[in-house]
Write a protein that holds these residues in place. Sequence first.
Motif, PDB file in Angstrom:
ATOM      1  N   UNK A 199       6.340  17.898  -7.127  1.00 37.25           N
ATOM      2  CA  UNK A 199       5.898  16.712  -7.851  1.00 37.25           C
ATOM      3  C   UNK A 199       6.471  15.427  -7.272  1.00 37.25           C
ATOM      4  N   UNK A 200       7.477  15.552  -6.394  1.00 37.91           N
ATOM      5  CA  UNK A 200       8.117  14.372  -5.836  1.00 37.91           C
ATOM      6  C   UNK A 200       7.168  13.670  -4.867  1.00 37.91           C
ATOM      7  N   UNK A 201       7.078  12.365  -4.979  1.00 38.48           N
ATOM      8  CA  UNK A 201       6.260  11.583  -4.064  1.00 38.48           C
ATOM      9  C   UNK A 201       7.059  10.385  -3.592  1.00 38.48           C
ATOM     10  N   UNK A 202       7.170  10.233  -2.288  1.00 40.89           N
ATOM     11  CA  UNK A 202       7.954   9.116  -1.752  1.00 40.89           C
ATOM     12  C   UNK A 202       7.248   7.800  -2.030  1.00 40.89           C
ATOM     13  N   UNK A 203       8.008   6.837  -2.518  1.00 45.10           N
ATOM     14  CA  UNK A 203       7.486   5.491  -2.734  1.00 45.10           C
ATOM     15  C   UNK A 203       8.243   4.531  -1.840  1.00 45.10           C
ATOM     16  N   UNK A 204       7.528   3.616  -1.223  1.00 43.63           N
ATOM     17  CA  UNK A 204       8.190   2.656  -0.347  1.00 43.63           C
ATOM     18  C   UNK A 204       9.053   1.665  -1.122  1.00 43.63           C
ATOM     19  N   UNK A 205       8.903   1.644  -2.450  1.00 44.74           N
ATOM     20  CA  UNK A 205       9.804   0.827  -3.266  1.00 44.74           C
ATOM     21  C   UNK A 205      11.225   1.376  -3.219  1.00 44.74           C
ATOM     22  N   UNK A 206      11.361   2.660  -2.888  1.00 47.40           N
ATOM     23  CA  UNK A 206      12.676   3.297  -2.811  1.00 47.40           C
ATOM     24  C   UNK A 206      13.440   2.839  -1.567  1.00 47.40           C
ATOM     25  N   UNK A 207      12.688   2.363  -0.597  1.00 46.25           N
ATOM     26  CA  UNK A 207      13.248   2.051   0.720  1.00 46.25           C
ATOM     27  C   UNK A 207      14.542   1.245   0.638  1.00 46.25           C
ATOM     28  N   UNK A 208      14.536   0.197  -0.147  1.00 50.66           N
ATOM     29  CA  UNK A 208      15.638  -0.759  -0.157  1.00 50.66           C
ATOM     30  C   UNK A 208      16.828  -0.286  -0.967  1.00 50.66           C
ATOM     31  N   UNK A 209      16.683   0.886  -1.625  1.00 49.63           N
ATOM     32  CA  UNK A 209      17.814   1.467  -2.348  1.00 49.63           C
ATOM     33  C   UNK A 209      18.522   2.547  -1.533  1.00 49.63           C
ATOM     34  N   UNK A 210      17.953   2.917  -0.397  1.00 49.51           N
ATOM     35  CA  UNK A 210      18.575   3.943   0.445  1.00 49.51           C
ATOM     36  C   UNK A 210      19.822   3.374   1.123  1.00 49.51           C
ATOM     37  N   UNK A 211      20.797   4.242   1.462  1.00 49.46           N
ATOM     38  CA  UNK A 211      21.987   3.752   2.181  1.00 49.46           C
ATOM     39  C   UNK A 211      21.589   3.173   3.532  1.00 49.46           C
TER      40      UNK A 211
END
Length: 259
Positions: A199-211
């Motif tokens: 069910x996991x889907x990568x969102x590019x909004x996550x990008x800026x929270x990655x280390x």
Amino acid sequence: SALQKLVTFATDGAYVINPARQDPCSVVTTTFGQSINPVLSWAPRSGQMVRVICMSLGFVFTCNVVLPASFGKQGTQSVKSILFGPVRAKWARTVGFFGSAFKQDSLGVPTFTASQRYVGISIRTFPSEVAPALPDVSFIGATPTKRSGKKAGGSTSAKVPSVPSRSLLEMRDKTTWSTNDDVGAWDGTEYFKQNKKLSMKFSFDVLHTLPRLTADPNFGDTVMVLYSASTYRRDNVAGMSLSLNLYGIVALSWCHASE
């Protein structure tokens, strides 16, 4: 898994596309500012043209994004760049997409040979002048002093680098970023390792929270490269050439990760 969803990603409909899986009819080309070079853009929705952020997956040959490399014959400039090898079939579709989008029968593609063995795709920033090093005066017993930042009759302030890595909006604000700008280099290895559910889907909004990466990926590591695409005409070269301009990278997996 989220990584499998990323491999089959086509577009988020507003910011990012995978040219290998996208319909060229969904984008247009336009110019920005005083430049005459066409840039891949979204079709206008509110009267304003905006740049498309492209993404491609591949394996690192050489990478200098965290730490820039010298550039030019004299070595007086520096550049942030990545040379990577995309999956051949996907890259063939990517080049076909760019040819259709820019309405060109043929396009010169920025490639480079590493170690006289590997021909990869080169994506980079705009070169910047290397700041000259302070002279070593220790041999005469003197120590350089800090400047106050003020001069008679006025004051000076250092140029603050632009931060395209802060958001997708800022990332696409320019076609080409400078080496001195804060181009994003993110570590997505743990994120994709942990997100195993279908069910996991990568969102590019996550990008800026990655280390943020503290060192550049090495040969063989898997990465996602984010970039803009434009075309230009080179002197004494027939036809148009494709310019791939670095927006950022995301490490997806390490080639020699410990078990």
